[in-house]
Design a protein around this motif. Structure first.
Motif, PDB file in Angstrom:
ATOM      1  N   ASP A 153       0.879  -1.131  -0.065  1.00  0.00           N
ATOM      2  CA  ASP A 153       0.079   0.069   0.040  1.00  0.00           C
ATOM      3  C   ASP A 153       0.888   1.271   0.084  1.00  0.00           C
ATOM      4  O   ASP A 153       0.332   2.343  -0.028  1.00  0.00           O
ATOM      5  CB  ASP A 153      -0.966  -0.028   1.303  1.00  0.00           C
ATOM      6  CG  ASP A 153      -2.086  -1.014   0.962  1.00  0.00           C
ATOM      7  OD1 ASP A 153      -2.378  -1.514   0.095  1.00  0.00           O
ATOM      8  OD2 ASP A 153      -2.437  -1.612   1.824  1.00  0.00           O
ATOM      9  N   VAL A 191      -8.033 -12.202  -5.785  1.00  0.00           N
ATOM     10  CA  VAL A 191      -7.997 -12.469  -4.517  1.00  0.00           C
ATOM     11  C   VAL A 191      -6.449 -12.595  -4.042  1.00  0.00           C
ATOM     12  O   VAL A 191      -5.898 -13.770  -4.544  1.00  0.00           O
ATOM     13  CB  VAL A 191      -8.755 -13.594  -4.057  1.00  0.00           C
ATOM     14  CG1 VAL A 191      -8.752 -13.944  -2.650  1.00  0.00           C
ATOM     15  CG2 VAL A 191     -10.329 -13.377  -4.396  1.00  0.00           C
ATOM     16  N   ASP A 192      -5.687 -11.769  -3.277  1.00  0.00           N
ATOM     17  CA  ASP A 192      -4.409 -11.822  -2.502  1.00  0.00           C
ATOM     18  C   ASP A 192      -4.628 -12.419  -1.437  1.00  0.00           C
ATOM     19  O   ASP A 192      -4.676 -11.767  -0.379  1.00  0.00           O
ATOM     20  CB  ASP A 192      -3.710 -10.655  -2.851  1.00  0.00           C
ATOM     21  CG  ASP A 192      -2.254 -10.773  -2.515  1.00  0.00           C
ATOM     22  OD1 ASP A 192      -1.811 -12.033  -1.951  1.00  0.00           O
ATOM     23  OD2 ASP A 192      -1.499  -9.867  -2.909  1.00  0.00           O
ATOM     24  N   LEU A 193      -4.299 -13.729  -1.012  1.00  0.00           N
ATOM     25  CA  LEU A 193      -4.658 -14.465   0.251  1.00  0.00           C
ATOM     26  C   LEU A 193      -3.414 -13.828   0.972  1.00  0.00           C
ATOM     27  O   LEU A 193      -3.548 -13.703   2.479  1.00  0.00           O
ATOM     28  CB  LEU A 193      -4.263 -16.042   0.063  1.00  0.00           C
ATOM     29  CG  LEU A 193      -4.283 -16.665   1.304  1.00  0.00           C
ATOM     30  CD1 LEU A 193      -5.834 -16.576   2.092  1.00  0.00           C
ATOM     31  CD2 LEU A 193      -4.218 -18.410   1.064  1.00  0.00           C
ATOM     32  N   LYS A 195      -1.858 -10.856   1.131  1.00  0.00           N
ATOM     33  CA  LYS A 195      -2.431  -9.550   1.472  1.00  0.00           C
ATOM     34  C   LYS A 195      -3.331  -9.667   2.854  1.00  0.00           C
ATOM     35  O   LYS A 195      -3.227  -8.845   3.726  1.00  0.00           O
ATOM     36  CB  LYS A 195      -2.588  -8.604   0.363  1.00  0.00           C
ATOM     37  CG  LYS A 195      -3.284  -7.161   0.848  1.00  0.00           C
ATOM     38  CD  LYS A 195      -1.749  -6.485   1.421  1.00  0.00           C
ATOM     39  CE  LYS A 195      -2.039  -5.226   1.404  1.00  0.00           C
ATOM     40  NZ  LYS A 195      -2.945  -4.806   2.527  1.00  0.00           N
ATOM     41  N   GLU A 196      -4.386 -10.583   2.486  1.00  0.00           N
ATOM     42  CA  GLU A 196      -5.403 -10.675   3.366  1.00  0.00           C
ATOM     43  C   GLU A 196      -4.894 -11.211   4.856  1.00  0.00           C
ATOM     44  O   GLU A 196      -5.248 -10.714   6.085  1.00  0.00           O
ATOM     45  CB  GLU A 196      -6.520 -11.775   2.798  1.00  0.00           C
ATOM     46  CG  GLU A 196      -7.264 -11.109   1.761  1.00  0.00           C
ATOM     47  CD  GLU A 196      -8.277 -12.530   1.496  1.00  0.00           C
ATOM     48  OE1 GLU A 196      -8.268 -13.407   1.656  1.00  0.00           O
ATOM     49  OE2 GLU A 196      -9.226 -12.046   0.379  1.00  0.00           O
ATOM     50  N   GLU A 197      -3.838 -12.253   4.722  1.00  0.00           N
ATOM     51  CA  GLU A 197      -3.444 -12.763   5.986  1.00  0.00           C
ATOM     52  C   GLU A 197      -2.491 -11.853   6.745  1.00  0.00           C
ATOM     53  O   GLU A 197      -2.540 -11.533   7.904  1.00  0.00           O
ATOM     54  CB  GLU A 197      -2.417 -13.892   5.612  1.00  0.00           C
ATOM     55  CG  GLU A 197      -3.420 -15.262   5.115  1.00  0.00           C
ATOM     56  CD  GLU A 197      -4.016 -15.937   6.265  1.00  0.00           C
ATOM     57  OE1 GLU A 197      -3.832 -15.320   7.619  1.00  0.00           O
ATOM     58  OE2 GLU A 197      -4.870 -16.570   5.921  1.00  0.00           O
ATOM     59  N   ASP A 199      -3.103  -8.361   6.491  1.00  0.00           N
ATOM     60  CA  ASP A 199      -3.860  -7.593   7.134  1.00  0.00           C
ATOM     61  C   ASP A 199      -4.539  -8.037   8.353  1.00  0.00           C
ATOM     62  O   ASP A 199      -4.681  -7.201   9.406  1.00  0.00           O
ATOM     63  CB  ASP A 199      -5.109  -7.219   6.260  1.00  0.00           C
ATOM     64  CG  ASP A 199      -4.474  -6.335   5.053  1.00  0.00           C
ATOM     65  OD1 ASP A 199      -3.373  -5.563   4.976  1.00  0.00           O
ATOM     66  OD2 ASP A 199      -5.257  -6.272   3.897  1.00  0.00           O
ATOM     67  N   LYS A 200      -4.649  -9.296   8.415  1.00  0.00           N
ATOM     68  CA  LYS A 200      -5.209  -9.944   9.669  1.00  0.00           C
ATOM     69  C   LYS A 200      -4.317 -10.121  10.881  1.00  0.00           C
ATOM     70  O   LYS A 200      -4.422 -10.144  12.226  1.00  0.00           O
ATOM     71  CB  LYS A 200      -5.838 -11.432   9.434  1.00  0.00           C
ATOM     72  CG  LYS A 200      -6.612 -12.080  10.459  1.00  0.00           C
ATOM     73  CD  LYS A 200      -7.491 -13.323   9.689  1.00  0.00           C
ATOM     74  CE  LYS A 200      -6.515 -14.265   9.251  1.00  0.00           C
ATOM     75  NZ  LYS A 200      -7.269 -15.353   8.619  1.00  0.00           N
TER      76      LYS A 200
END
Length: 559
Positions: A153, A191-193, A195-197, A199-200
């Motif tokens: 980002d 879907v970027d797994l 990036k999701e992980e 962020d979490k």
């Protein structure tokens, strides 16, 4: 009548040289003339060793060197029969169709498809081996990927972390965090797994997850053999892609991939004529690389510098060739080949060729040689070769255009190219051995008038000086490299130098002030602290120059 072989001639010459050296060395009255004569003979003995190595080469390596995405892997696959027919789905005339296309067995595309250097060899059976990265090295690469994801980002290009596409693809497979592209409401979404992980979990926990998913300790298999369970070409294509993308859980990230191809697959191929074919990692903005230097400097390797037709010689290739052809004592000319890759009708479109393919090739070849001359590079016209892997294929699908051409046309094109490399002694591969053989004759003739040693002293001294000078340049360069690394390597967190560099990232700057300029100024200041790099260079150059002069004087008997 028995013919004396070159091996016997070299052995005889070595014996005669050693006898002459020993005889003159026993002389108690060694004057300058005798010392020059002895060193002259010793130099010829060393040169004989070099000639013997050159003439003893049975098969040569062929190293393909070129900028990313210019088609060298495609050329390799077609030249050496690493292709096969595969069923694919294509849209033709606005209709989806299942067609049979000719596909390369190695991963090809628009560039950045191969993760590392690939060495291809003919063998009795097909198998693939890798030289892997160590566990520690893979950990570092994974952490770098995690930092890259955390930085996605960041809108500041000066501060953004960048990794190569092929490494990103490999690490996503290793960490089980592939990109997915599901269709939602008739629209393809990404879907970027990873990036999701991130962020979490946050960065630290995200790194732990990535490392845990990778199971690095279990990735200890370095070899896989063809299992005879399916079509061999299909196995090569699929297995190579899986290893290249690091999709097999038992394999580490490869530093090098070795592909051994059976003679069944290679039917009609010329691969077995060579020791190996090397598909080097594509050049980027810095073409001067250590991994290429070993091929460029080895006498047993022919270097094919790959360049596109309209841009030949491409800038990176000109820079790399020029860098090495300026050496004073090393002769690379005979082992350097410019391989130009035309695409479809480019040769017919050359100005002045009147639409004739062969005329267009000849005109372009002369233009390329003229460019080398303008760059003060002595490059042989016959060492500029052309090969279009898809010349005989249809435009709509990758398949032989049987309405016009036959398999014999394709094979004849390959043979013409490869014969220019390796067919006989009059061709490129053996040219420099002719010079070596002639040098054997020259040495033999010189020894017949041994007492006239001073007659051959000057050329021998020039050879020695050029060799000493190249070593002088190399040694000083290495010293400068180590000193720069010492000064610029990561230092403590309270280092003024590193604080200054870190603070430049993301800092608001007045108009006209640039990030790069500030960083360069900081680096310049650091290099000038303590003993400046200029002073260091002056001292080291003086030391090594003194050694060079001493070596030259020793040729005259001075200590």
């Amino acid at each position: 009548m028995l013919t004396i072989t070159w091996q016997e001639k070299i052995a005889s010459l070595k014996q005669n040289l050693n006898k002459e050296i020993n005889k003159n060395s026993r002389n108690s009255d060694i004057n300058v003339r005798n010392h020059i004569y002895i060193n002259n003979l010793k130099s010829k003995l060393e040169r004989l060793d070099e000639i013997e190595k050159i003439l003893s080469i049975d098969k040569y390596k062929i190293a393909f060197i070129g900028t990313i995405g210019q088609g060298k892997t495609t050329a390799i696959c077609h030249l050496f029969n690493l292709i096969g027919d595969f069923s694919v789905s294509k849209t033709i005339a606005n209709k989806p169709r299942n067609v049979i296309e000719t596909k390369e067995l190695l991963s090809t595309g628009a560039g950045k498809t191969t993760i590392c250097e690939v060495i291809i060899k003919a063998a009795e059976k097909t198998y693939i081996e890798i030289e892997p990265y160590t566990v520690d090295e893979m950990e570092n690469i994974i952490f770098e990927f995690c930092d890259y994801i955390a930085d996605k980002d960041n809108a500041n290009p000066d501060k953004k972390i960048i990794i190569s596409q092929e490494i990103e693809r490999a690490i996503r497979n290793v960490t089980e965090m592939k990109l997915r592209y599901p269709t939602i409401n008739n629209e393809v979404t990404k879907v970027d797994l990873a990036k999701e992980e991130f962020d979490k979990l946050g960065l630290d926990e995200f790194k732990k997850l990535a490392l845990n998913n990778s199971q690095l300790e279990s990735r200890n298999n370095n070899k896989i053999e063809f299992d005879n369970q399916k079509n061999e070409q299909v196995w090569i294509k699929n297995t190579f892609a899986a290893i290249n993308n690091v999709e097999l859980k038992e394999f580490a990230i490869p530093r090098k991939i070795y592909l051994y191809v059976s003679y069944d697959v290679l039917s009609g191929s010329n691969l077995s004529q060579f020791d190996s074919v090397v598909d080097t990692k594509g050049l980027d903005e810095n073409p001067i690389r250590k991994d290429l230097q070993k091929y460029i400097e080895n006498q047993d390797t022919i270097c094919l510098f790959v360049t596109p037709f309209n841009a030949a010689p491409e800038a990176n290739i000109s820079k790399l060739i020029g860098y090495h052809l300026t050496s004073k004592s090393k002769d690379f000319h005979h082992r350097f080949v410019t391989l130009v890759l035309p695409h479809k009708n480019e040769p017919e479109q050359v100005h002045g060729c009147d639409g004739d393919y062969d005329t267009g090739i000849q005109i372009r070849k002369e233009e390329i040689q003229a460019t080398f001359r303008h760059l003060n590079l002595d490059f042989f016209l016959e060492n500029i070769l052309f090969y279009d892997a898809l010349r005989y294929y249809r435009n709509d699908i990758v398949k032989l255009n049987t309405d016009i051409y036959s398999e014999e046309d394709v094979q004849a094109d390959k043979d013409n190219f490869l014969n220019a490399l390796a067919s006989n002694e009059d061709e490129m591969l053996k040219k420099f051995t002719k010079e070596a053989k002639q040098e054997l004759e020259n040495i033999l003739n010189e020894l017949t008038s041994a007492n006239e040693s001073l007659k051959t002293f000057i050329p021998e001294l020039v050879i020695q000086f050029n060799s000493f000078y190249d070593n002088f340049i190399s040694e000083v360069g290495v010293e400068i490299q180590y000193e720069a690394i010492r000064k610029l390597s990561p230092q403590s967190e309270d280092s003024d130098f590193w604080i200054a560099l870190i603070n430049e990232k993301g800092r608001e700057r007045p108009q006209g002030e640039k990030y790069g300029d500030n960083v360069c100024q900081t680096l310049k200041h650091e290099l000038e602290t303590e003993q400046s790099l200029n002073t260091f260079l002056e001292i080291k150059a003086g030391q090594y120059w003194a050694e060079l002069v001493t070596k030259i004087l020793s040729f005259f008997g001075e200590k």
